[in-house]
Design a protein around this motif. Structure first.
Motif, PDB file in Angstrom:
ATOM      1  N   GLN A   8      -0.546 -28.174  51.509  1.00 26.77           N
ATOM      2  CA  GLN A   8      -0.174 -28.281  52.911  1.00 26.77           C
ATOM      3  C   GLN A   8      -1.350 -28.777  53.750  1.00 26.77           C
ATOM      4  OE1 GLN A   8       3.098 -27.552  53.923  1.00 26.77           O
ATOM      5  NE2 GLN A   8       3.309 -27.464  51.704  1.00 26.77           N
ATOM      6  N   ARG A   9      -1.018 -29.392  54.872  1.00 22.31           N
ATOM      7  CA  ARG A   9      -2.047 -29.770  55.842  1.00 22.31           C
ATOM      8  C   ARG A   9      -2.198 -28.609  56.813  1.00 22.31           C
ATOM      9  NH1 ARG A   9      -1.249 -34.845  59.055  1.00 22.31           N
ATOM     10  NH2 ARG A   9       0.658 -33.750  59.665  1.00 22.31           N
ATOM     11  N   VAL A  10      -3.352 -27.958  56.760  1.00 28.23           N
ATOM     12  CA  VAL A  10      -3.590 -26.763  57.572  1.00 28.23           C
ATOM     13  C   VAL A  10      -4.873 -26.939  58.370  1.00 28.23           C
ATOM     14  CG1 VAL A  10      -3.771 -24.252  57.556  1.00 28.23           C
ATOM     15  CG2 VAL A  10      -2.591 -25.420  55.675  1.00 28.23           C
ATOM     16  N   SER A  11      -4.841 -26.557  59.625  1.00 29.32           N
ATOM     17  CA  SER A  11      -6.048 -26.571  60.448  1.00 29.32           C
ATOM     18  C   SER A  11      -6.421 -25.158  60.839  1.00 29.32           C
ATOM     19  CB  SER A  11      -5.853 -27.427  61.708  1.00 29.32           C
ATOM     20  OG  SER A  11      -5.859 -28.801  61.382  1.00 29.32           O
ATOM     21  N   VAL A  12      -7.709 -24.881  60.833  1.00 22.57           N
ATOM     22  CA  VAL A  12      -8.225 -23.581  61.251  1.00 22.57           C
ATOM     23  C   VAL A  12      -9.115 -23.792  62.463  1.00 22.57           C
ATOM     24  CG1 VAL A  12      -9.596 -21.561  60.612  1.00 22.57           C
ATOM     25  CG2 VAL A  12      -8.146 -22.686  58.893  1.00 22.57           C
ATOM     26  N   ILE A  13      -8.751 -23.157  63.560  1.00 23.23           N
ATOM     27  CA  ILE A  13      -9.519 -23.234  64.801  1.00 23.23           C
ATOM     28  C   ILE A  13     -10.304 -21.934  64.956  1.00 23.23           C
ATOM     29  CG2 ILE A  13      -9.413 -23.640  67.289  1.00 23.23           C
ATOM     30  CD1 ILE A  13      -8.208 -25.900  65.548  1.00 23.23           C
ATOM     31  N   GLY A  14     -11.620 -22.027  64.926  1.00 30.84           N
ATOM     32  CA  GLY A  14     -12.474 -20.850  65.034  1.00 30.84           C
ATOM     33  C   GLY A  14     -13.076 -20.490  63.692  1.00 30.84           C
ATOM     34  N   LEU A  15     -14.396 -20.594  63.598  1.00 30.64           N
ATOM     35  CA  LEU A  15     -15.071 -20.351  62.324  1.00 30.64           C
ATOM     36  C   LEU A  15     -16.119 -19.247  62.431  1.00 30.64           C
ATOM     37  CD1 LEU A  15     -15.526 -24.032  61.081  1.00 30.64           C
ATOM     38  CD2 LEU A  15     -13.768 -22.375  60.398  1.00 30.64           C
ATOM     39  N   ALA A  62      -3.760 -31.753  65.744  1.00 27.32           N
ATOM     40  CA  ALA A  62      -2.946 -32.930  65.473  1.00 27.32           C
ATOM     41  C   ALA A  62      -2.972 -33.318  63.997  1.00 27.32           C
ATOM     42  CB  ALA A  62      -3.444 -34.103  66.317  1.00 27.32           C
ATOM     43  N   ALA A  63      -3.948 -32.796  63.261  1.00 24.81           N
ATOM     44  CA  ALA A  63      -4.123 -33.182  61.859  1.00 24.81           C
ATOM     45  C   ALA A  63      -3.314 -32.323  60.898  1.00 24.81           C
ATOM     46  CB  ALA A  63      -5.607 -33.103  61.494  1.00 24.81           C
ATOM     47  N   ALA A  64      -2.595 -31.311  61.416  1.00 27.34           N
ATOM     48  CA  ALA A  64      -1.947 -30.363  60.514  1.00 27.34           C
ATOM     49  C   ALA A  64      -0.526 -30.045  60.936  1.00 27.34           C
ATOM     50  CB  ALA A  64      -2.770 -29.081  60.449  1.00 27.34           C
TER      51      ALA A  64
END
Length: 272
Positions: A8-15, A62-64
């Motif tokens: 899957q295309r998954v984005s994580v905001i906050g590291l 937008a990438a996920a």
């Protein structure tokens, strides 16, 4: 819309520590992961594992197809997703930021208005536990979206869906944490008390832990008293419980460690 048996295309905001742990679990699970953090240096180790770094949170979203937020608070969540509403339309957002139930509900109303599938979550683990057997995460909100991505979310730990109300996961989260802090408070009080007899908090911990584990098995038997009180028959009367707590409170005073804790417990448990 998506096939969760494939990558899957998954984005994580906050590291922060938790967001990084979530991203690592997704990468280990073979997913295409895009990350963003206000401090870009925190993404460097993830790049080595195969993550892509976005120049902005909006670009990451937008990438996920699945967007996961793990930021400071509700205000930070809003800061990122509200300006990106058009990009998020038709996508699933899983908010794993710690918020109150009402904040989760408010975000759910906003997301529904914007055509965004929102799943709210409460992580019952520390970062080091993510992906391990002891971790579990509570979820609520968009049930269809949760089921669609269940296999992805289970990379973090056991996935428990607790209701369609977007605030349900947060409510279970704070309720479980409330039990934890009550236990810690009682241990701190007890540790101070046993030291007056020449004992130690370390010895108390060794004795208390297995006892509390055994007592925890009684929670299920107590649940009907809350869910269906009219039908529930108490094993121990409120008067007996109140007297037992009063005795503990007296012992605390005698040890030179008076506290308001036991009075609060007496009222909460018995109403007396």
């Amino acid at each position: 819309m998506t096939n969760t048996t494939a990558a899957q295309r998954v984005s994580v905001i906050g590291l922060g520590a938790m967001g990084t742990a979530l991203a690592k679990a997704l990468l280990a699970g073979g997913h295409e992961v895009t990350v963003w953090n206000r401090t870009p240096a925190r993404a460097e180790a993830l790049v080595a594992d195969g993550a892509k770094v976005a120049a902005s949170s909006a670009e990451a979203m937008a990438a996920a197809d699945l967007v996961i937020l793990c930021v400071l608070d509700d205000a930070a969540v809003r800061e990122h997703i509200e300006p990106a509403a058009a990009r998020l339309r038709g996508r699933t957002v899983v908010n794993l930021t710690t918020t109150t139930p009402e904040q989760a509900r408010s975000l759910g109303v906003w997301a529904e208005t914007e055509g965004i599938e929102l799943v709210d979550g409460g992580i019952m683990a520390v970062p080091e536990m993510i992906g391990g057997p002891g971790a579990f995460v509570l979820y609520s909100g968009a049930a269809v979206a949760f089921e669609r991505y269940r296999s992805v979310l289970e990379l973090f730990g056991r996935a428990e869906f607790v209701g369609n109300d977007p605030g349900a996961a947060a409510m279970y989260d704070v309720s479980i944490l409330g039990g934890m802090y009550a236990m810690f408070a009682a241990f701190a009080q007890g540790g101070a008390m046993v030291r007056t007899t020449g004992g130690s908090a370390a010895q108390l911990a060794a004795l208390m832990a297995p006892f509390l584990q055994a007592m925890a098995t009684l929670l299920a038997a107590q649940a009907p008293g809350i869910d269906t009180p009219a039908e529930f028959v108490q094993v121990q009367s409120d008067e007996f419980t109140a007297a037992a707590i009063d005795l503990i409170d007296t012992a605390a005073v005698e040890s030179g460690n008076p506290t308001e804790l036991y009075g609060v417990l007496r009222r909460a448990l018995t109403g007396l």
